[in-house]
Design an enzyme around this catalytic site. Sequence first.
Site, mmCIF file in Angstrom:
data_model
loop_
_atom_site.group_PDB
_atom_site.id
_atom_site.type_symbol
_atom_site.label_atom_id
_atom_site.label_comp_id
_atom_site.label_asym_id
_atom_site.label_seq_id
_atom_site.Cartn_x
_atom_site.Cartn_y
_atom_site.Cartn_z
ATOM 1 N N HIS A 188 43.478 47.424 62.104
ATOM 2 C CA HIS A 188 44.916 47.428 62.404
ATOM 3 C C HIS A 188 45.545 46.308 61.560
ATOM 4 C CE1 HIS A 188 48.000 48.706 65.625
ATOM 5 N NE2 HIS A 188 48.661 47.898 64.811
ATOM 6 N N GLU A 225 47.926 53.435 60.961
ATOM 7 C CA GLU A 225 49.129 53.504 60.134
ATOM 8 C C GLU A 225 48.935 53.002 58.711
ATOM 9 O OE1 GLU A 225 52.315 51.524 62.170
ATOM 10 O OE2 GLU A 225 52.370 52.981 63.786
HETATM 11 C C1 GBH Z 1 53.572 50.133 65.323
HETATM 12 O O1 GBH Z 1 54.134 50.629 64.139
HETATM 13 C C2 GBH Z 1 52.404 49.231 65.061
HETATM 14 O O2 GBH Z 1 51.204 49.977 64.981
HETATM 15 C C3 GBH Z 1 52.274 48.128 66.084
HETATM 16 O O3 GBH Z 1 51.349 47.191 65.628
HETATM 17 C C4 GBH Z 1 53.625 47.514 66.350
HETATM 18 O O4 GBH Z 1 53.581 46.414 67.190
HETATM 19 C C5 GBH Z 1 54.508 48.583 66.935
HETATM 20 O O5 GBH Z 1 54.628 49.620 66.020
HETATM 21 C C6 GBH Z 1 55.930 48.128 67.258
HETATM 22 O O6 GBH Z 1 56.608 47.791 66.097
HETATM 23 O O7 GBH Z 1 60.890 48.298 57.762
HETATM 24 O O8 GBH Z 1 62.634 49.942 57.749
HETATM 25 O O9 GBH Z 1 60.610 50.354 56.549
HETATM 26 C C7 GBH Z 1 55.313 51.375 64.339
HETATM 27 C C8 GBH Z 1 55.742 52.157 63.155
HETATM 28 C C9 GBH Z 1 56.706 52.155 61.029
HETATM 29 C C10 GBH Z 1 57.769 50.930 62.748
HETATM 30 C C11 GBH Z 1 57.498 51.405 60.018
HETATM 31 C C12 GBH Z 1 58.569 50.160 61.747
HETATM 32 C C13 GBH Z 1 59.336 50.050 59.540
HETATM 33 C C14 GBH Z 1 60.666 50.520 59.152
HETATM 34 N N1 GBH Z 1 56.502 51.362 62.215
HETATM 35 N N2 GBH Z 1 58.756 50.917 60.539
HETATM 36 S S1 GBH Z 1 61.225 49.716 57.698
#
Ligand code: GBH
Length: 478
Positions: A123, A169
């Site tokens: 992770h 992810e």
């Molecule tokens: C999860 O990802 C993680 O697996 C976890 O560790 C984390 O704590 C949890 O979410 C809460 O955030 O910066 O505009 O490009 C969630 C999926 C995908 C959410 C990418 C944030 C970034 C958007 N993530 N996204 S941007």
Amino acid sequence: MVGKVLDKDFLWGFATASYQIEGAPEEDGRGPSIWDKFCKIPGKIAGASSGDVACDTYHRTGEDIALLKETGAKAYRFSISWSRVIPLGGRNDPINQAGLDFYVKFVDDLLAEGIIPMVTLFHWDLPNELDERYGGLLNKEEFVADYANYARVLFKAMPKVKHWITFNEPWCSSILGYNTGLFAPGHTSDRSKSAVGDSSTEPWIVGHNFLVAHGTAVKIYREEFKPKDGGIIGITLNGDGVYPWDPNDPLDVEAAERKLEFSISWFADPIYLGDYPASMRKQLGSRLPTFSSEDLALVKGSNDFYGMNHYTANYIKHKTTPADPNDFLGNLETLFESKSGDNIGPETQSFWLRPNPPAFRDLLLWISKRYGYPTVFCTENGTSLKGENDLPREQILDDEFRAEYFRGYIHALAEAVEQGAKIQGYMAWSLMDNFEWAEGYETRFGVTYVDYEGGQKRWLKKSAGVVGVEFKKYIKDE
Ligand code: GBH
């Protein structure tokens, strides 16, 4: 009305990740990860914080298990810190027995309480030494061989684990780690943020290397462990829901599909269909690696289940200008408001997250259809609350907004099952408030409040009880 559509043995529970909860970065021989290093760079993390203490889980696994028991959870998804087990990370580097024992004991302790462990091998917290030694995730040959060794060490040490996740992810490690530079190791073409990186090429190389490493670990598990241990193994992909900004504009409809392909199909198409999506090849050309027949043999067919992390949705608007070389979305805009002025959902503490449960149902069905109705485990789903961190404790514990989020999303999951999706598990994010990466401790995702000023004491919030109550409505009676 959705009835009892979920199997008796449907697994529900909560999720966490090592760097976000454990603390104890130097204890019992743990080596540094790229996140330990990244957190020390001024300006990268809100409040200049780090995972140095986090929830102090390294010393409080008993408390965490007690929380799980109180919620009635059937399963718990957690991740292993690679550099706790192999401090330097490599296949010729020593194993740290104390680090390995910590996880072996934790699995035993969970099972003793009747909680099924679901283990994520990676992770995001790559051993820092591997980044310095050979460029880490960018170096296919070395990374794949070192990851394969690490995975084998864990498979061998923990035969009681029946649910394995190779990577969490890979989109985030690839894009946020090597394009925007928001996450460790912080590579980007933006020289005001990083001295190294090429946002137009590196994320696609890293993504490819993840796929080959995943396929290699799955081959090892299937050949050397599955026959006797009988577990299942898959990868977890993130993916937000989509709606066309203007449903009457075919270019927006197409862009919405392309958004899913650039985030989900980037990894899932090679695994289930044998190549990258045509839309990505068209936009990225030779910057997107190609599969040798050797790599493809490893990757294609390498999921026993589809791990799905899901939080939110966007309206998608196509762009009319040619794609920027650093674009990773598919040449489109992601918006919270549609052409007709509809809002996707209420604000949360996370700038990217607005609840919209129907998009979850639709995406589950999209994935199911595209990939031939695979077994799906929803491995993360949850929300932050706007301003939660600023409230007094009594109010934090009364998190009706989060409770309502779970009601909506669990209902949407049941609807998807009713319509044919094969979902066998659901892990809410997160068991407890924790280190929220670049947002530090300001954003909370837990169903448990963690008092960071008061010695990491844990208090269950209202939402902790809601997940079990909701699933009771949809799981067939024993
Ligand atoms: C999860 O990802 C993680 O697996 C976890 O560790 C984390 O704590 C949890 O979410 C809460 O955030 O910066 O505009 O490009 C969630 C999926 C995908 C959410 C990418 C944030 C970034 C958007 N993530 N996204 S941007």
